[in-house]
Design a protein around this motif. Sequence first.
Motif, PDB file in Angstrom:
ATOM      1  N   VAL A 217     -17.167  97.169 127.057  1.00 58.83           N
ATOM      2  CA  VAL A 217     -16.957  98.581 127.329  1.00 58.83           C
ATOM      3  C   VAL A 217     -17.370  99.468 125.525  1.00 58.83           C
ATOM      4  CG1 VAL A 217     -15.289 100.647 127.784  1.00 58.83           C
ATOM      5  CG2 VAL A 217     -15.927  98.827 129.463  1.00 58.83           C
ATOM      6  N   THR A 218     -17.846  99.559 125.223  1.00 60.86           N
ATOM      7  CA  THR A 218     -17.429 100.333 123.712  1.00 60.86           C
ATOM      8  C   THR A 218     -17.156 102.243 123.871  1.00 60.86           C
ATOM      9  OG1 THR A 218     -19.388  98.712 122.999  1.00 60.86           O
ATOM     10  CG2 THR A 218     -18.399 101.086 121.323  1.00 60.86           C
ATOM     11  N   ILE A 219     -15.732 102.274 123.145  1.00 63.35           N
ATOM     12  CA  ILE A 219     -14.816 103.218 123.273  1.00 63.35           C
ATOM     13  C   ILE A 219     -14.592 103.650 122.037  1.00 63.35           C
ATOM     14  CG2 ILE A 219     -12.891 105.103 123.912  1.00 63.35           C
ATOM     15  CD1 ILE A 219     -12.024 102.603 125.608  1.00 63.35           C
ATOM     16  N   ARG A 220     -15.385 105.174 121.616  1.00 59.83           N
ATOM     17  CA  ARG A 220     -15.188 106.063 120.414  1.00 59.83           C
ATOM     18  C   ARG A 220     -14.139 107.174 120.860  1.00 59.83           C
ATOM     19  NH1 ARG A 220     -19.662 104.606 116.764  1.00 59.83           N
ATOM     20  NH2 ARG A 220     -21.307 102.633 117.298  1.00 59.83           N
ATOM     21  N   LEU A 221     -13.818 107.333 119.745  1.00 55.61           N
ATOM     22  CA  LEU A 221     -13.237 108.622 119.620  1.00 55.61           C
ATOM     23  C   LEU A 221     -13.064 108.984 118.337  1.00 55.61           C
ATOM     24  CD1 LEU A 221     -10.551 110.252 120.567  1.00 55.61           C
ATOM     25  CD2 LEU A 221      -8.887 108.820 119.330  1.00 55.61           C
TER      26      LEU A 221
END
Length: 389
Positions: A191-195
Amino acid sequence: MKQLYTIICVALISLTIPAITQAQCACAGGEPVDSVVQIQTLSGILAFNTPVVFNKFDPAIGALNCLTTRTNVLTILNMNLVNRDPTQRVIYEFLYTRVTSLSGPGLSVSFNQTRNIGPYDLGQAGVDADSSVAYGPDTVFRNKLLVKATTNVVPYLGIGTVNFSYVNSGSFLPIQGNNNYGLDVSDYSEVTIRLSYYFCPNVVLPSGMKNFQAKINNRNVKLNWVTENEKSGNRYAVEMSTDGREFIAIGKQNSAGTGIKHYTQDYTATASVHGRLYFRVRQTDAQNRESYSSIKTVSLDDNGLINPSIFPNPVVNRVNVQFESPQTGTLSVELINTAGQIMQQNTVRAVKMYNLQFSLQQKYPRGSYWLRVRNGQTGEQSVSRVSLQ
């Protein structure tokens, strides 16, 4: 089943604004929008509910207009089903539901995936050789993308962190069979989460204003700036904020004439005011057109602020980092490229240090980079854009 997760990295980079935020994030006067992106990566056997922590946006950098999250999910499922009924063959079938979601202050996005597993005709336990079956590997989420945008930026402003929660869970609903079965499930996720913070950089006054500074002594703040090519019709308002977003005027001055002029303004914080204070200058010309200076920050806390001055910039072989307040603790200086990769990291133990020098260990490609300075003792950090020649 044991649940494990790993948070791998945080990166700061500049990206193109997605189409869904173009109108929401526009800057006044057609100025281009800039961005800062942080990345968290989870991999392995994940907990059902995993905390994900990002840094807040420092209002001293600019005016934050909106933000987005982009979550990319890959999940692979494996299962082993065993009939434990010693009296008969049994047909088993299940409805499998997988949930992936991300939630944070004023922001939530999720997606569900369902599928039938089976039917499987499994032999009598202890009698038949076909009493078990292996299912998988099954890619439940293949780079599933979850995107969410919000203009509610208040919870994301300031110093410190903002907390998100990533939910990753699966459930089996029996459709056929009985309770005499064994189910061994294993899965793997990436899982890759970008803010992404989208902001309008602070602009410099067009009248030739330079050297806007804010210096603090105890609770007294002295502000000063210089203008070149000053015009007699200009008016100035010095503004202060405790959150970097809502400003109030603390002093007003008219133009001191034409040519090169020096201006000062004093402000004394009351005992009830704590934390950071943000200052800027609003200029109004003779035609009532307004523009703003960059924002300067001071701290009323004992540990002070990093707020480094970086020079020279562009950088050839080394760069000097000058702090606003003396720093004590373990200082880390990182050179980060626009892909979010840490190219070089130097660490030094500081005791009331005002300056340090960061020398390049090798010749890096020319271009734009980030220089991140962190104090491990106070948690203070600052990110500045630098150019390498």
